[in-house]
Design a protein around this motif. Structure first.
Motif, PDB file in Angstrom:
ATOM      1  N   SER A  56     127.550  -9.889 -31.943  1.00 12.33           N
ATOM      2  CA  SER A  56     128.302  -9.599 -33.160  1.00 12.33           C
ATOM      3  C   SER A  56     127.579 -10.153 -34.382  1.00 12.33           C
ATOM      4  O   SER A  56     127.107 -11.294 -34.368  1.00 12.33           O
ATOM      5  CB  SER A  56     129.705 -10.216 -33.087  1.00 12.33           C
ATOM      6  OG  SER A  56     130.479  -9.577 -32.098  1.00 12.33           O
ATOM      7  N   ILE A  57     127.493  -9.338 -35.420  1.00 12.85           N
ATOM      8  CA  ILE A  57     126.924  -9.764 -36.695  1.00 12.85           C
ATOM      9  C   ILE A  57     127.982  -9.566 -37.771  1.00 12.85           C
ATOM     10  O   ILE A  57     128.602  -8.506 -37.859  1.00 12.85           O
ATOM     11  CB  ILE A  57     125.653  -8.969 -37.051  1.00 12.85           C
ATOM     12  CG1 ILE A  57     124.567  -9.227 -36.005  1.00 12.85           C
ATOM     13  CG2 ILE A  57     125.142  -9.356 -38.440  1.00 12.85           C
ATOM     14  CD1 ILE A  57     123.286  -8.476 -36.258  1.00 12.85           C
ATOM     15  N   PHE A  58     128.204 -10.599 -38.570  1.00 15.24           N
ATOM     16  CA  PHE A  58     129.202 -10.556 -39.629  1.00 15.24           C
ATOM     17  C   PHE A  58     128.502 -10.493 -40.988  1.00 15.24           C
ATOM     18  O   PHE A  58     127.458 -11.120 -41.184  1.00 15.24           O
ATOM     19  CB  PHE A  58     130.093 -11.794 -39.576  1.00 15.24           C
ATOM     20  CG  PHE A  58     130.853 -11.941 -38.287  1.00 15.24           C
ATOM     21  CD1 PHE A  58     132.131 -11.426 -38.152  1.00 15.24           C
ATOM     22  CD2 PHE A  58     130.281 -12.587 -37.200  1.00 15.24           C
ATOM     23  CE1 PHE A  58     132.835 -11.552 -36.960  1.00 15.24           C
ATOM     24  CE2 PHE A  58     130.970 -12.720 -36.000  1.00 15.24           C
ATOM     25  CZ  PHE A  58     132.250 -12.197 -35.884  1.00 15.24           C
ATOM     26  N   GLN A  59     129.092  -9.737 -41.900  1.00 15.76           N
ATOM     27  CA  GLN A  59     128.547  -9.629 -43.252  1.00 15.76           C
ATOM     28  C   GLN A  59     129.647  -9.994 -44.247  1.00 15.76           C
ATOM     29  O   GLN A  59     130.728  -9.405 -44.236  1.00 15.76           O
ATOM     30  CB  GLN A  59     128.030  -8.221 -43.516  1.00 15.76           C
ATOM     31  CG  GLN A  59     127.143  -8.117 -44.752  1.00 15.76           C
ATOM     32  CD  GLN A  59     126.419  -6.791 -44.819  1.00 15.76           C
ATOM     33  OE1 GLN A  59     127.059  -5.754 -44.920  1.00 15.76           O
ATOM     34  NE2 GLN A  59     125.096  -6.810 -44.747  1.00 15.76           N
ATOM     35  N   THR A  60     129.368 -10.980 -45.075  1.00 13.53           N
ATOM     36  CA  THR A  60     130.356 -11.507 -46.017  1.00 13.53           C
ATOM     37  C   THR A  60     129.855 -11.374 -47.447  1.00 13.53           C
ATOM     38  O   THR A  60     128.670 -11.574 -47.720  1.00 13.53           O
ATOM     39  CB  THR A  60     130.641 -12.995 -45.715  1.00 13.53           C
ATOM     40  OG1 THR A  60     131.253 -13.104 -44.425  1.00 13.53           O
ATOM     41  CG2 THR A  60     131.574 -13.596 -46.755  1.00 13.53           C
TER      42      THR A  60
ATOM     43  N   GLY B 200     125.855 -12.109 -47.522  1.00 13.84           N
ATOM     44  CA  GLY B 200     125.114 -12.780 -46.462  1.00 13.84           C
ATOM     45  C   GLY B 200     125.537 -12.296 -45.093  1.00 13.84           C
ATOM     46  O   GLY B 200     126.675 -11.865 -44.895  1.00 13.84           O
ATOM     47  N   SER B 201     124.610 -12.356 -44.156  1.00 14.59           N
ATOM     48  CA  SER B 201     124.883 -11.951 -42.779  1.00 14.59           C
ATOM     49  C   SER B 201     124.640 -13.117 -41.836  1.00 14.59           C
ATOM     50  O   SER B 201     123.856 -14.023 -42.135  1.00 14.59           O
ATOM     51  CB  SER B 201     123.986 -10.775 -42.378  1.00 14.59           C
ATOM     52  OG  SER B 201     124.212  -9.655 -43.202  1.00 14.59           O
ATOM     53  N   GLY B 202     125.309 -13.089 -40.688  1.00 16.91           N
ATOM     54  CA  GLY B 202     125.120 -14.141 -39.702  1.00 16.91           C
ATOM     55  C   GLY B 202     125.808 -13.797 -38.403  1.00 16.91           C
ATOM     56  O   GLY B 202     126.604 -12.852 -38.335  1.00 16.91           O
TER      57      GLY B 202
ATOM     58  N   LYS C  19     131.167 -15.912 -38.717  1.00 19.57           N
ATOM     59  CA  LYS C  19     131.701 -15.788 -40.075  1.00 19.57           C
ATOM     60  C   LYS C  19     131.212 -16.941 -40.945  1.00 19.57           C
ATOM     61  O   LYS C  19     130.863 -16.751 -42.114  1.00 19.57           O
ATOM     62  CB  LYS C  19     133.231 -15.759 -40.029  1.00 19.57           C
ATOM     63  CG  LYS C  19     133.809 -14.497 -39.401  1.00 19.57           C
ATOM     64  CD  LYS C  19     135.329 -14.538 -39.381  1.00 19.57           C
ATOM     65  CE  LYS C  19     135.900 -13.292 -38.713  1.00 19.57           C
ATOM     66  NZ  LYS C  19     137.381 -13.323 -38.657  1.00 19.57           N
ATOM     67  N   LYS C  20     131.194 -18.145 -40.377  1.00 14.73           N
ATOM     68  CA  LYS C  20     130.753 -19.312 -41.136  1.00 14.73           C
ATOM     69  C   LYS C  20     129.303 -19.168 -41.583  1.00 14.73           C
ATOM     70  O   LYS C  20     128.956 -19.497 -42.718  1.00 14.73           O
ATOM     71  CB  LYS C  20     130.918 -20.582 -40.293  1.00 14.73           C
ATOM     72  CG  LYS C  20     132.356 -21.016 -40.085  1.00 14.73           C
ATOM     73  CD  LYS C  20     132.422 -22.321 -39.306  1.00 14.73           C
ATOM     74  CE  LYS C  20     133.857 -22.780 -39.114  1.00 14.73           C
ATOM     75  NZ  LYS C  20     133.935 -24.050 -38.341  1.00 14.73           N
ATOM     76  N   GLU C  21     128.462 -18.691 -40.675  1.00  8.60           N
ATOM     77  CA  GLU C  21     127.048 -18.532 -41.006  1.00  8.60           C
ATOM     78  C   GLU C  21     126.860 -17.496 -42.110  1.00  8.60           C
ATOM     79  O   GLU C  21     126.058 -17.695 -43.036  1.00  8.60           O
ATOM     80  CB  GLU C  21     126.269 -18.123 -39.757  1.00  8.60           C
ATOM     81  CG  GLU C  21     124.759 -18.054 -39.973  1.00  8.60           C
ATOM     82  CD  GLU C  21     124.002 -17.666 -38.717  1.00  8.60           C
ATOM     83  OE1 GLU C  21     124.650 -17.338 -37.706  1.00  8.60           O
ATOM     84  OE2 GLU C  21     122.764 -17.677 -38.748  1.00  8.60           O
TER      85      GLU C  21
ATOM     86  N   ILE D 283     133.134  -8.074 -45.170  1.00 13.67           N
ATOM     87  CA  ILE D 283     133.023  -6.661 -45.526  1.00 13.67           C
ATOM     88  C   ILE D 283     132.579  -5.784 -44.360  1.00 13.67           C
ATOM     89  O   ILE D 283     132.796  -4.578 -44.376  1.00 13.67           O
ATOM     90  CB  ILE D 283     132.068  -6.455 -46.721  1.00 13.67           C
ATOM     91  CG1 ILE D 283     130.680  -7.038 -46.424  1.00 13.67           C
ATOM     92  CG2 ILE D 283     132.642  -7.079 -47.976  1.00 13.67           C
ATOM     93  CD1 ILE D 283     129.669  -6.797 -47.542  1.00 13.67           C
ATOM     94  N   GLU D 284     131.972  -6.396 -43.343  1.00 13.20           N
ATOM     95  CA  GLU D 284     131.519  -5.580 -42.216  1.00 13.20           C
ATOM     96  C   GLU D 284     131.250  -6.448 -40.994  1.00 13.20           C
ATOM     97  O   GLU D 284     130.862  -7.610 -41.116  1.00 13.20           O
ATOM     98  CB  GLU D 284     130.237  -4.815 -42.594  1.00 13.20           C
ATOM     99  CG  GLU D 284     129.827  -3.758 -41.579  1.00 13.20           C
ATOM    100  CD  GLU D 284     128.618  -2.948 -42.041  1.00 13.20           C
ATOM    101  OE1 GLU D 284     128.048  -3.285 -43.098  1.00 13.20           O
ATOM    102  OE2 GLU D 284     128.261  -1.986 -41.338  1.00 13.20           O
ATOM    103  N   GLN D 285     131.488  -5.868 -39.833  1.00 11.06           N
ATOM    104  CA  GLN D 285     131.129  -6.506 -38.570  1.00 11.06           C
ATOM    105  C   GLN D 285     130.514  -5.446 -37.671  1.00 11.06           C
ATOM    106  O   GLN D 285     131.091  -4.378 -37.471  1.00 11.06           O
ATOM    107  CB  GLN D 285     132.344  -7.123 -37.885  1.00 11.06           C
ATOM    108  CG  GLN D 285     132.016  -7.798 -36.553  1.00 11.06           C
ATOM    109  CD  GLN D 285     133.240  -8.397 -35.884  1.00 11.06           C
ATOM    110  OE1 GLN D 285     134.328  -8.413 -36.467  1.00 11.06           O
ATOM    111  NE2 GLN D 285     133.085  -8.880 -34.664  1.00 11.06           N
ATOM    112  N   PHE D 286     129.321  -5.730 -37.159  1.00  9.56           N
ATOM    113  CA  PHE D 286     128.654  -4.758 -36.299  1.00  9.56           C
ATOM    114  C   PHE D 286     127.882  -5.503 -35.215  1.00  9.56           C
ATOM    115  O   PHE D 286     127.978  -6.726 -35.105  1.00  9.56           O
ATOM    116  CB  PHE D 286     127.721  -3.859 -37.120  1.00  9.56           C
ATOM    117  CG  PHE D 286     126.741  -4.595 -37.985  1.00  9.56           C
ATOM    118  CD1 PHE D 286     127.108  -5.044 -39.256  1.00  9.56           C
ATOM    119  CD2 PHE D 286     125.454  -4.841 -37.552  1.00  9.56           C
ATOM    120  CE1 PHE D 286     126.211  -5.728 -40.066  1.00  9.56           C
ATOM    121  CE2 PHE D 286     124.542  -5.527 -38.353  1.00  9.56           C
ATOM    122  CZ  PHE D 286     124.932  -5.969 -39.607  1.00  9.56           C
TER     123      PHE D 286
END
Length: 255
Positions: A180-184, A196-198, A201-203, A170-173
């Protein structure tokens, strides 16, 4: 550390060279351990699969895959690298963030595996993993019983109950260190089950799945909503469905 004498020490030096350090080869190309990390990641997967296949002779593919994922996950590789003392030999910039500093240990471990494979071949590389990693640091029996793959566990829960599940980025910032932080978000029958954030993407998927499992365990209403939506999709009268209140206790036991 290795248990053998390297043929080409230069490739091992490169395996410990983080991209934050600017070093040029004789041809003028920047040198770091990323290519070796890429190779080592694939070789490590193959060797661990080889070891588990022969160790757990009667276990099915799902069990073997899940157990391998516990060994090759980033947190485990970071710890193994530190046990080997790689953290004392990695060359990196002092300006690296804590996240990158910690994760570079696992990256260097994979790069080291790649270097051993190139320098010594598959057989010696497997021997290194067996003798220098598995034997002193990993109890395969105990590890196989430890359930840490939240995503696999959530998918299994959904498949068992024949409900739809999806993971949506849903978001990458970027954080203040430009990482880079990914939010899924994980959806079950279209309902938001967890976010969740990490730093990968896997995290972020693992963290989202962990939140979803907690929600399933604690929220009876959420489980009821899942099966109501499933029922509506199938156009089956609700009274023909199994009693949710009784099954919810089993859901909790499963989790």
């Amino acid at each position: 550390m290795l248990g053998f004498y390297p043929r080409d020490i230069r490739i091992y030096e490169q395996a410990l060279l983080h991209k934050s350090v600017f070093v040029l080869s004789e041809q003028g190309h920047q040198m770091n351990n990323e290519r070796l990390e890429f190779l080592g990641d694939a070789i490590l997967d193959a060797i661990i699969a080889d070891i588990l296949y022969n160790y757990f002779e009667n276990k099915e593919e799902g069990f073997l895959t899940n157990t391998r994922s516990k060994i090759v996950q980033r947190e485990m590789l970071n710890k193994l690298a530190m046990k080997l003392g790689l953290d004392k030999h990695i060359k990196s910039s002092a300006h690296s963030s804590f996240h990158n500093t910690y994760n570079m240990y696992g990256n260097a471990f994979e790069a080291l595996v790649g270097a051993i494979y190139i320098d010594q071949g598959y057989k010696q590389c497997k021997k290194f993993i067996e003798q220098r990693i598995i034997k002193p640091y990993i109890d395969l029996e105990q590890l196989s019983r430890k359930d840490v793959n939240f995503k696999s566990k959530l998918i299994e829960w959904c498949q068992k109950r024949k409900v739809e599940i999806s993971f949506e980025l849903i978001e990458q910032f970027f954080d203040n260190q430009s990482n880079s932080i990914f939010q899924t978000e994980v959806l079950i029958e279209g309902l938001s089950a967890g976010i969740g954030s990490g730093y990968s993407k896997k995290e972020s998927q693992q963290h989202a799945a962990q939140m979803a499992l907690k929600k399933i365990k604690k929220s009876h209403d959420f489980v009821v909503n899942i099966f109501e939506i499933k029922t509506q999709k199938e156009e089956i009268p609700l009274e023909q469905q199994p009693e949710i209140e009784n099954s919810t206790e089993q859901e909790k036991a499963d989790i």
